[in-house]
Design an enzyme around this catalytic site. Sequence first.
Site, PDB file in Angstrom:
ATOM      1  N   ASP A   1       3.344  -4.436   8.156  1.00  0.00           N
ATOM      2  CA  ASP A   1       2.106  -3.665   8.039  1.00  0.00           C
ATOM      3  C   ASP A   1       0.959  -4.682   8.152  1.00  0.00           C
ATOM      4  O   ASP A   1       0.695  -5.439   7.218  1.00  0.00           O
ATOM      5  CB  ASP A   1       2.115  -2.950   6.681  1.00  0.00           C
ATOM      6  CG  ASP A   1       0.748  -2.397   6.289  1.00  0.00           C
ATOM      7  OD1 ASP A   1      -0.234  -2.620   7.025  1.00  0.00           O
ATOM      8  OD2 ASP A   1       0.667  -1.742   5.232  1.00  0.00           O
TER       9      ASP A   1
ATOM     10  N   CYS B   1      -4.821   2.422  -3.624  1.00  0.00           N
ATOM     11  CA  CYS B   1      -3.590   2.952  -3.009  1.00  0.00           C
ATOM     12  C   CYS B   1      -2.418   1.992  -3.190  1.00  0.00           C
ATOM     13  O   CYS B   1      -1.584   1.831  -2.285  1.00  0.00           O
ATOM     14  CB  CYS B   1      -3.778   3.250  -1.523  1.00  0.00           C
ATOM     15  SG  CYS B   1      -4.968   4.533  -1.212  1.00  0.00           S
TER      16      CYS B   1
ATOM     17  N   HIS C   1       0.872  -1.178   0.000  1.00  0.00           N
ATOM     18  CA  HIS C   1       0.000   0.000   0.000  1.00  0.00           C
ATOM     19  C   HIS C   1       0.910   1.229   0.000  1.00  0.00           C
ATOM     20  O   HIS C   1       2.012   1.187   0.556  1.00  0.00           O
ATOM     21  CB  HIS C   1      -0.820  -0.064   1.287  1.00  0.00           C
ATOM     22  CG  HIS C   1      -1.879   0.978   1.460  1.00  0.00           C
ATOM     23  ND1 HIS C   1      -1.612   2.260   1.847  1.00  0.00           N
ATOM     24  CD2 HIS C   1      -3.227   0.900   1.318  1.00  0.00           C
ATOM     25  CE1 HIS C   1      -2.747   2.940   1.948  1.00  0.00           C
ATOM     26  NE2 HIS C   1      -3.741   2.144   1.618  1.00  0.00           N
TER      27      HIS C   1
HETATM   28  N1  PMP Z   1      -1.575  -0.740   4.713  1.00  0.00           N
HETATM   29  C1  PMP Z   1      -2.532  -1.480   4.164  1.00  0.00           C
HETATM   30  C2  PMP Z   1      -2.195  -2.841   3.628  1.00  0.00           C
HETATM   31  C3  PMP Z   1      -3.835  -0.977   4.079  1.00  0.00           C
HETATM   32  O1  PMP Z   1      -4.799  -1.700   3.512  1.00  0.00           O
HETATM   33  C4  PMP Z   1      -4.112   0.313   4.594  1.00  0.00           C
HETATM   34  C5  PMP Z   1      -5.504   0.914   4.502  1.00  0.00           C
HETATM   35  N2  PMP Z   1      -6.128   0.731   3.289  1.00  0.00           N
HETATM   36  C6  PMP Z   1      -3.067   1.025   5.174  1.00  0.00           C
HETATM   37  C7  PMP Z   1      -1.825   0.464   5.225  1.00  0.00           C
HETATM   38  C8  PMP Z   1      -3.278   2.391   5.739  1.00  0.00           C
HETATM   39  O2  PMP Z   1      -4.143   2.325   6.834  1.00  0.00           O
HETATM   40  P1  PMP Z   1      -4.761   3.657   7.453  1.00  0.00           P
HETATM   41  O3  PMP Z   1      -5.299   4.453   6.326  1.00  0.00           O
HETATM   42  O4  PMP Z   1      -5.825   3.129   8.381  1.00  0.00           O
HETATM   43  O5  PMP Z   1      -3.659   4.341   8.184  1.00  0.00           O
END
Ligand code: PMP
Length: 404
Positions: free
Chosen positions: A198, A362, A121
Site C-alpha cells: 500500500d 483510520c 490503514h
Molecule cells: N492506505 C493508506 C496508508 C492511506 O493513508 C490511505 C488514505 N488515508 C489509504 C490507504 C486509502 O486511500 P484512499 O482513501 O485514497 O483510497
Amino acid sequence: MFDVHKIREDFPILNQQVYGKPLVYFDNAATSQKPHVVIDSISDYYQKINANIHRGVHKLSQVSTDAYEQSREKIRSHINAKHAYEVLFTSGTTMGVNLVASGFTTLLKKGDEVIVSALEHHSNIVPWQMLCERTGAVLKVIPMNESGELKLDEFDGLLSDKTKIVTVNHISNALGTVNPIKYIIDKAHSFGAAVFIDGAQAVPHLVPDVRALDCDFYAFSGHKMCGPTGSGILYGKEEWLEKLPPYQGGGEMIKEVTFEKTTYAGLPHKFEAGTPNIEAGIVLGTAVDYLNSIGFENIQAQEKKLLDYGTSELLKIDGIKIVGTAKEKTSVISFNIDGIHPYDAGTIIDKMAIAVRTGHHCAQPIMQFFDIPGTIRASFAFYNTTEEIDRLIEAVIKAKTMLS
Ligand code: PMP
C-alpha cells in the site's frame, strides 16, 4: 534552486484566510493540495478533448484515448514497471486493495494464511479480513514496537508455506514510519507468498521502483500526490494479473459476449470495466510531471527540514508526547498533549486557522496498541514552511493553556 515561497504560488488554495487568519494546511497525509497546472489540466480536458475512450472511431475519442494511454505510460516509466499493461487505473488505493483481495478469493483455501501489519490503514485491513471470511483463510499480524516500527524477527516467525500473501504499507499514515518493505518482500518471496504494498503515503515523498522492489502489487492514490481525487493506480506483475479473475464485469473488459459465455479482454482492460474517470487518469500524469519538475530530492530535503524543526519545537513544550518515533520517518508528527483529549486540542488549533487531523486516522488498531483515543496529526508537504510550524507551536501552547 528550491524556493518554497515561489512554489507556494503554484497552489492557489494556500493563499486564503480562515477565521480571518492565513490558512496553514498541515493535513497533507489526508489529501494534498493541487497546483495550478493540475487544476488547469482538469478544465482543459473538458474544454478541449472530452470524449469516451477506447470507443468510437471519431477524432476526439482518439485524442482522449491517446492522452489516457500516454498518462499510463508516463506512470509506468515513473514507477519503472516493465509493461504499461501492468499499470491499472483505479479510483484510489482502496480500490486497488479490494481488487486484489477480491481476486485472491479464487486462489485461497481454508487454512491458508494472509499476513498484514499492525501499522495498517483500515483500507489495508478490512478487505483482507473479508477475504479470510470468504475463504476460511487465517489473518496474521506483524506486531510493532513502542516506536511504531514493525518487529521483523516476529514477522520471520509468522511466515510458512501456508502464507499466500503479505500486505503492508510502504509508509504509515498515522505515524509516518517508513517500513523496510524490501526486506519484507524478499523474505515473503522465499516462502512463495505474494506481496502487496500500500503505497498511498509513499508516492508523495518518493518514487517507488517496483522492479527493484520486486513487489507483486503496489497501489496508490492520485489525490495524495497533487493529483485529482478519484485517480489511482494499481501496479501488478503480469503473471499475477493474469492469474486474478476480473474485479468487475461490464463494458470494455470483454473480448466477446454471448448469452452462453463471455471471454475477457487482455490486460489492462480486463480490470477496467466501464467508463473510467478519464480526466482524473490523464491529470494524474500531469501531477507526476509536476512533482518531477520540483524534484524528489528537493521535496525530501524540504520535508526533512520541516519534520526535524517541528519535532524539536514541539518537544520543547512540556507534556507533549510524540506517538511514532521510528528511525525512518516521513514528515508526519502524531502527538498528544498530556491530559488533553486530541479532539479538544484540535478544535482550538482549527480556530487558529491550522488544519491538522485529530482522531484515529483510520488506523484504530494503532490507537489500541498505544491505548489512546487518537492523536493530533500534523503532516507536512514540500510547500509548507517553518514559519507555519511556528504558528502550530503557538496554537498548541494556547490549547494547552486553555484546556489544562
Ligand atoms: N492506505 C493508506 C496508508 C492511506 O493513508 C490511505 C488514505 N488515508 C489509504 C490507504 C486509502 O486511500 P484512499 O482513501 O485514497 O483510497
